[in-house]
Design an enzyme around this catalytic site. Structure first.
Site, PDB file in Angstrom:
ATOM      1  N   TYR A  96      49.056   3.693  43.532  1.00 50.54           N
ATOM      2  CA  TYR A  96      47.624   3.419  43.424  1.00 50.54           C
ATOM      3  C   TYR A  96      46.957   4.417  42.481  1.00 50.54           C
ATOM      4  O   TYR A  96      47.424   5.548  42.302  1.00 50.54           O
ATOM      5  CB  TYR A  96      46.952   3.448  44.798  1.00 50.54           C
ATOM      6  N   CYS A  97      45.871   3.975  41.878  1.00 53.07           N
ATOM      7  CA  CYS A  97      45.056   4.815  41.006  1.00 53.07           C
ATOM      8  C   CYS A  97      43.651   4.234  40.999  1.00 53.07           C
ATOM      9  O   CYS A  97      43.359   3.296  41.733  1.00 53.07           O
ATOM     10  CB  CYS A  97      45.645   4.888  39.599  1.00 53.07           C
ATOM     11  N   THR A  98      42.762   4.776  40.188  1.00 56.21           N
ATOM     12  CA  THR A  98      41.341   4.421  40.275  1.00 56.21           C
ATOM     13  C   THR A  98      41.107   2.925  40.083  1.00 56.21           C
ATOM     14  O   THR A  98      40.574   2.242  40.956  1.00 56.21           O
ATOM     15  CB  THR A  98      40.524   5.217  39.248  1.00 56.21           C
TER      16      THR A  98
END
Length: 298
Positions: free
Chosen positions: A182-184
């Protein structure tokens, strides 16, 4: 009324410089501010401005070959959250130093992990429990104020540290587990999931739309905890009025989600600081040496 949009699109770009010039002209004509990166692999942008002008931008951007199905995410904010309009050409959309192994076609990044909708993320955790591992695709300081519950946070100061981390052997014990990167907004995980699969992580997924889309769906009543760090004047956003504060003040260890840049302009490193400590000028420096430099100049 003003808003901020975030987006990315992986698609082959034959002439990145031409795309850059068009994007700059388009954004200036609509009085938008923000940051856009262009590479041979596609485009990644965050823009602020009037809603109607942003809609005009989206319509125009989707007319570019390969960008028709680009997903745009809306967020609270304004043009003033950005100092200027910047459009740059880079070798990579994310500086993993993985340009030579990145392959992009009309469908996006080749070899990336399957996309999970927010509800599919929760379903997978409910079904498989501890056999599901969240893997943070951001830099370590972003995770100081918010992350998924029990997530692995690699020791990464910059994106260039990820390959070293993946090849270090630290995470060999999770290579056969279900890994949700996951990331922004999702752009980093398009590449990270592919990099992990190339290095023997066998069952890797990514959250469709990143933390932003998950937060829109579940707010602070799901598996996300804390504040989302963002790279503009807002510094961070909460998904609800009952967001958990997971960050700790650098100086007194009190709960806080507030980042400030070091008061020494030549340092500009981030300082996680509570309101009380920020009222003392010495505390607004990244480290003692930065404060000493300022006092010596005075």
């Amino acid at each position: 009324m003003q808003k901020i949009i975030l987006y990315y699109k992986f698609a082959p770009v034959a002439d990145p410089l031409l795309l850059k010039l068009w994007q700059k002209t388009l954004c200036d004509s609509l009085d938008l501010r923000g940051r856009i990166l262009v590479s041979p692999h596609g485009i990644n942008g965050t823009l602020g401005g009037d809603i109607e002008d942003l809609k005009k931008y989206i319509k125009a951007a989707k007319e570019f070959p390969g960008f028709k199905d680009t997903v745009f995410k809306w967020s609270d904010g304004t043009r003033e959250d950005f100092p200027r309009m910047s459009v740059k050409v880079k070798k990579e959309l994310v500086a993993f130093d993985a340009a030579d192994e990145t392959v992009v076609d009309e469908n996006g990044v080749v070899g990336g992990g399957p996309h999970l909708k927010p509800e599919q993320v929760n379903e997978m955790v409910e079904q498989y429990g501890d056999d599901v591992v969240f893997f943070d695709g951001r830099n370590h300081y972003e995770a100081l104020v918010g992350k998924f519950k029990n997530a692995i946070v690699p020791d990464t100061r910059t994106s260039r540290d990820f390959i070293r981390e993946l090849e270090s052997g630290k995470y060999d014990d999770i290579k056969d587990k279900k890994i949700i990167t996951y990331c922004t907004g999702g752009v980093r995980c398009e590449l990270l999931s592919s990099m992990m699969k190339k290095r023997g992580f066998n069952d890797v997924y990514q959250i469709d739309g990143g933390i932003v889309k998950y937060g829109e769906k579940y707010g602070d009543d799901g598996l996300w905890e804390g504040n989302l760090y963002v790279f503009d004047g807002r510094m961070g956003v909460d998904f609800s009025d009952h967001a958990k504060t997971v960050g700790k003040c650098t100086h007194c260890n009190e709960p806080t989600s507030k980042f400030e840049n070091c008061a020494l302009p030549t340092c500009n490193a981030l300082v996680l600081i509570c309101k009380k400590c920020s009222e003392t000028s010495q505390n607004r420096f990244h480290k003692v040496e930065c404060y000493r430099q300022t006092t010596l100049k005075a």
